[in-house]
Write a protein that holds these residues in place. Structure first.
Motif, mmCIF file in Angstrom:
data_model
loop_
_atom_site.group_PDB
_atom_site.id
_atom_site.type_symbol
_atom_site.label_atom_id
_atom_site.label_comp_id
_atom_site.label_asym_id
_atom_site.label_seq_id
_atom_site.Cartn_x
_atom_site.Cartn_y
_atom_site.Cartn_z
ATOM 1 N N THR A 6 3.770 -34.569 -14.148
ATOM 2 C CA THR A 6 5.002 -35.257 -14.507
ATOM 3 C C THR A 6 6.160 -34.697 -13.691
ATOM 4 N N LYS A 7 7.244 -35.443 -13.678
ATOM 5 C CA LYS A 7 8.430 -34.995 -12.952
ATOM 6 C C LYS A 7 8.964 -33.700 -13.566
ATOM 7 N N GLN A 8 8.896 -33.592 -14.885
ATOM 8 C CA GLN A 8 9.353 -32.384 -15.578
ATOM 9 C C GLN A 8 8.502 -31.179 -15.195
ATOM 10 N N ALA A 9 7.189 -31.373 -15.055
ATOM 11 C CA ALA A 9 6.292 -30.275 -14.677
ATOM 12 C C ALA A 9 6.588 -29.813 -13.253
ATOM 13 N N ILE A 10 6.856 -30.763 -12.363
ATOM 14 C CA ILE A 10 7.164 -30.408 -10.978
ATOM 15 C C ILE A 10 8.484 -29.655 -10.905
ATOM 16 N N LEU A 11 9.494 -30.112 -11.651
ATOM 17 C CA LEU A 11 10.791 -29.420 -11.651
ATOM 18 C C LEU A 11 10.688 -28.023 -12.242
ATOM 19 N N SER A 12 9.874 -27.885 -13.266
ATOM 20 C CA SER A 12 9.666 -26.567 -13.873
ATOM 21 C C SER A 12 8.974 -25.621 -12.891
ATOM 22 N N LEU A 13 7.965 -26.132 -12.198
ATOM 23 C CA LEU A 13 7.276 -25.326 -11.193
ATOM 24 C C LEU A 13 8.220 -24.958 -10.057
ATOM 25 N N TYR A 14 9.070 -25.895 -9.649
ATOM 26 C CA TYR A 14 10.039 -25.639 -8.585
ATOM 27 C C TYR A 14 11.001 -24.524 -8.980
ATOM 28 N N SER A 15 11.534 -24.593 -10.192
ATOM 29 C CA SER A 15 12.486 -23.559 -10.622
ATOM 30 C C SER A 15 11.806 -22.201 -10.760
ATOM 31 N N ASN A 28 14.532 -10.596 4.513
ATOM 32 C CA ASN A 28 13.729 -11.523 5.324
ATOM 33 C C ASN A 28 12.686 -12.248 4.484
ATOM 34 N N PHE A 29 11.983 -11.517 3.629
ATOM 35 C CA PHE A 29 10.997 -12.151 2.760
ATOM 36 C C PHE A 29 11.672 -13.138 1.828
ATOM 37 N N ARG A 30 12.775 -12.735 1.229
ATOM 38 C CA ARG A 30 13.495 -13.581 0.270
ATOM 39 C C ARG A 30 13.910 -14.906 0.921
ATOM 40 N N ASN A 31 14.544 -14.829 2.080
ATOM 41 C CA ASN A 31 14.995 -16.057 2.740
ATOM 42 C C ASN A 31 13.820 -16.920 3.196
ATOM 43 N N TYR A 32 12.760 -16.293 3.661
ATOM 44 C CA TYR A 32 11.586 -17.049 4.082
ATOM 45 C C TYR A 32 10.978 -17.817 2.916
ATOM 46 N N PHE A 33 10.775 -17.151 1.788
ATOM 47 C CA PHE A 33 10.116 -17.801 0.658
ATOM 48 C C PHE A 33 11.007 -18.845 -0.011
ATOM 49 N N VAL A 34 12.314 -18.641 -0.022
ATOM 50 C CA VAL A 34 13.213 -19.669 -0.556
ATOM 51 C C VAL A 34 13.132 -20.911 0.325
ATOM 52 N N SER A 35 13.171 -20.729 1.628
ATOM 53 C CA SER A 35 13.082 -21.852 2.558
ATOM 54 C C SER A 35 11.734 -22.559 2.452
ATOM 55 N N ARG A 36 10.675 -21.787 2.351
ATOM 56 C CA ARG A 36 9.328 -22.364 2.242
ATOM 57 C C ARG A 36 9.167 -23.145 0.941
ATOM 58 N N THR A 37 9.729 -22.621 -0.141
ATOM 59 C CA THR A 37 9.679 -23.313 -1.421
ATOM 60 C C THR A 37 10.396 -24.655 -1.344
ATOM 61 N N GLN A 38 11.576 -24.653 -0.752
ATOM 62 C CA GLN A 38 12.331 -25.897 -0.633
ATOM 63 C C GLN A 38 11.580 -26.911 0.223
ATOM 64 N N ASP A 39 10.992 -26.469 1.319
ATOM 65 C CA ASP A 39 10.232 -27.376 2.184
ATOM 66 C C ASP A 39 9.007 -27.949 1.470
ATOM 67 N N THR A 40 8.308 -27.101 0.727
ATOM 68 C CA THR A 40 7.114 -27.543 0.005
ATOM 69 C C THR A 40 7.453 -28.618 -1.019
ATOM 70 N N PHE A 41 8.512 -28.395 -1.772
ATOM 71 C CA PHE A 41 8.838 -29.349 -2.822
ATOM 72 C C PHE A 41 9.521 -30.603 -2.287
ATOM 73 N N ARG A 42 10.143 -30.517 -1.125
ATOM 74 C CA ARG A 42 10.640 -31.740 -0.480
ATOM 75 C C ARG A 42 9.474 -32.614 -0.054
#
Length: 96
Positions: A6-15, A28-42
């Motif tokens: 569901t959309k709610q499950a995806i948003l919960s996983l994203y957060s 470096n790790f922090r910025n990499y994983f934040v960027s990777r997370t945003q790309d994955t969920f886009r």
């Protein structure tokens, strides 16, 4: 065929993934994983095929578990802050 998340499950996983990504002490790790997370969920947001979306969701759940463990290890062995990070103000005693 597996039911799509569901959309709610995806948003919960994203957060949750974004929160875990931000918990890294290393800049470096922090910025990499934040960027990777945003790309994955886009990519998940743009996906039309429900079967592929289910597959991407289950992969993201597995990656979240790995990310949480990695963040804990990074917090245990975190090093010095870099010059590009916000530094806390060094306090000195007023009577010296």
């Amino acid at each position: 065929m597996a039911t799509p998340p569901t959309k709610q499950a995806i948003l919960s996983l994203y957060s949750s993934t974004l929160r875990s990504s931000r918990s890294f002490t290393s800049y470096n790790f922090r910025n990499y994983f934040v960027s990777r997370t945003q790309d994955t969920f886009r990519a998940m947001q743009a996906e039309e095929d429900q079967a592929k979306l289910s597959s991407m969701y289950s992969d993201a759940v597995k990656e979240l578990a790995v990310l949480r463990r990695s963040a804990i290890v990074n917090q245990l062995y975190g090093g010095w802050k870099l010059a590009v990070e916000d530094q806390k103000e060094v306090r000195t005693r007023g009577d010296t």
